[in-house]
Scaffold this motif. Structure first.
Motif, short mmCIF file in Angstrom:
data_model
loop_
_atom_site.label_atom_id
_atom_site.label_comp_id
_atom_site.label_asym_id
_atom_site.label_seq_id
_atom_site.Cartn_x
_atom_site.Cartn_y
_atom_site.Cartn_z
N LEU A 119 0.97 -1.06 0.12
CA LEU A 119 0.12 0.19 0.16
C LEU A 119 0.81 1.08 -0.02
O LEU A 119 0.48 2.08 -0.91
N PHE A 120 1.87 1.14 0.92
CA PHE A 120 2.74 2.45 0.76
C PHE A 120 3.52 2.56 -0.47
O PHE A 120 3.67 3.88 -0.99
N SER A 121 3.79 1.54 -1.17
CA SER A 121 4.48 1.80 -2.51
C SER A 121 3.63 2.18 -3.41
O SER A 121 3.91 3.29 -4.33
N ILE A 122 2.46 1.95 -3.41
CA ILE A 122 1.32 2.32 -4.49
C ILE A 122 1.12 3.80 -4.27
O ILE A 122 1.16 4.56 -5.07
N LEU A 123 0.87 4.28 -2.87
CA LEU A 123 0.90 5.77 -2.72
C LEU A 123 2.23 6.57 -3.02
O LEU A 123 1.90 7.57 -3.68
N LEU A 124 3.23 5.92 -2.82
CA LEU A 124 4.34 6.78 -3.22
C LEU A 124 4.17 7.01 -4.79
O LEU A 124 4.71 8.09 -5.46
N THR A 125 4.22 5.88 -5.40
CA THR A 125 3.90 5.88 -6.93
C THR A 125 3.05 7.01 -7.70
O THR A 125 3.28 7.61 -8.35
N ALA A 126 1.79 6.89 -7.01
CA ALA A 126 0.88 7.97 -7.31
C ALA A 126 1.08 9.27 -6.80
O ALA A 126 0.82 10.06 -7.89
N CYS A 127 1.75 9.55 -5.87
CA CYS A 127 2.28 11.13 -5.67
C CYS A 127 3.41 11.42 -6.44
O CYS A 127 3.58 12.49 -6.69
N GLY A 128 4.23 10.39 -6.84
CA GLY A 128 5.28 10.95 -7.58
C GLY A 128 4.82 11.55 -9.08
O GLY A 128 5.78 12.34 -9.41
N GLY A 129 3.83 11.37 -9.68
CA GLY A 129 3.48 11.83 -10.81
C GLY A 129 2.65 13.21 -10.76
O GLY A 129 2.28 13.69 -11.68
N SER A 130 2.47 13.34 -9.56
CA SER A 130 1.62 14.84 -9.54
C SER A 130 2.35 16.18 -9.25
O SER A 130 1.67 17.03 -9.09
N LYS A 131 3.56 16.12 -9.77
CA LYS A 131 4.33 17.16 -9.71
C LYS A 131 3.84 18.14 -10.96
O LYS A 131 3.75 17.89 -11.88
N LYS A 132 3.65 19.57 -10.60
CA LYS A 132 3.10 20.44 -11.54
C LYS A 132 4.34 21.35 -11.97
O LYS A 132 5.21 21.52 -11.07
N ALA A 133 4.16 21.41 -13.08
CA ALA A 133 5.55 22.38 -14.11
C ALA A 133 5.42 23.82 -13.19
O ALA A 133 4.39 24.33 -13.04
N SER A 134 6.43 24.26 -13.33
CA SER A 134 6.43 25.87 -12.80
C SER A 134 6.82 26.48 -14.14
O SER A 134 7.55 26.06 -14.95
N TYR A 135 6.46 27.94 -14.33
CA TYR A 135 6.56 28.56 -15.15
C TYR A 135 7.01 30.07 -14.91
O TYR A 135 6.63 30.29 -13.73
N SER A 136 7.71 30.61 -15.67
CA SER A 136 8.11 32.08 -15.67
C SER A 136 7.83 32.72 -16.74
O SER A 136 7.70 32.50 -17.92
N SER A 137 7.28 34.15 -16.36
CA SER A 137 6.73 35.05 -17.41
C SER A 137 7.80 35.23 -18.58
O SER A 137 8.96 35.61 -18.21
N TYR A 138 7.33 35.44 -19.64
CA TYR A 138 8.18 35.57 -20.94
C TYR A 138 7.64 36.83 -21.67
O TYR A 138 8.36 37.67 -21.83
N ASP A 139 6.51 36.89 -22.17
CA ASP A 139 5.80 38.00 -22.88
C ASP A 139 4.35 38.00 -22.38
O ASP A 139 3.51 36.90 -22.42
N LYS A 140 3.98 39.03 -21.83
CA LYS A 140 2.69 39.20 -21.45
C LYS A 140 1.59 39.35 -22.25
O LYS A 140 0.24 39.44 -21.97
N LYS A 141 1.92 39.93 -23.54
CA LYS A 141 1.12 40.44 -24.53
C LYS A 141 1.77 40.01 -25.77
O LYS A 141 2.00 41.17 -26.50
N ALA A 142 1.51 38.88 -26.24
CA ALA A 142 1.95 38.42 -27.52
C ALA A 142 0.77 38.14 -28.48
O ALA A 142 -0.46 37.88 -27.84
N VAL A 143 0.96 38.38 -29.75
CA VAL A 143 -0.36 38.01 -30.70
C VAL A 143 0.13 36.54 -31.35
O VAL A 143 1.07 36.30 -31.75
N ALA A 144 -1.04 35.98 -31.32
CA ALA A 144 -0.69 34.32 -31.84
C ALA A 144 -1.75 34.03 -32.80
O ALA A 144 -2.65 34.88 -33.03
N THR A 145 -1.49 33.53 -33.75
CA THR A 145 -2.29 32.73 -35.09
C THR A 145 -1.58 31.25 -34.96
O THR A 145 -1.09 30.87 -34.14
#
Length: 124
Positions: free
Chosen positions: A10-36
């Motif tokens: 049970l402990f290993s299943i919980l560890l495995t499940a928690c390992g994939g929940s990392k969220k990526a972090s982001y840093s601002s690059y351009d706050k007002k870009a035009v996309a197409t």
């Protein structure tokens, strides 16, 4: 003994499940870009990085960012965002900052939008 084994499993299943929940972090690059987005005629053509372009993937063209850069692109009008990978150069039309694959663009755009204002954040 059986309880210890059950606990360890049970402990290993919980560890495995928690390992994939990392969220990526982001840093601002351009706050007002035009996309197409890319026209369908570019499907199958080679990008500047050498990859074959597909409008059904989450990719983008940017003039300066290195190939392989992961970008979070957020539509400033509705707050929807998508993560794309830079694999091409462009856009080469004045006033535009980023070309998205059609799939990525349609996921964050409102119906009938041809261009949108977005914010760009680089994944760390």
């Amino acid at each position: 003994m059986a309880r210890k084994i059950a606990f360890l499993i049970l402990f290993s299943i919980l560890l495995t499940a928690c390992g994939g929940s990392k969220k990526a972090s982001y840093s601002s690059y351009d706050k007002k870009a035009v996309a197409t987005y890319y026209a369908d005629k570019f499907n199958g053509k080679k990008t500047a990085s050498g990859e074959k372009f597909s409008n059904s993937k989450y990719t983008a063209a940017h003039k300066k960012l290195p190939f392989g850069t992961k970008l979070k692109v957020t539509n400033t009008a509705n707050g929807k965002s998508v993560v794309v990978t830079v694999n091409d150069r462009g856009p080469f039309t004045k006033g535009y900052d980023i070309d998205l694959s059609k799939k990525a663009f349609m996921e964050i755009a409102n119906k009938n939008d041809g261009k949108i204002t977005v914010s760009l954040e680089i994944a760390k």
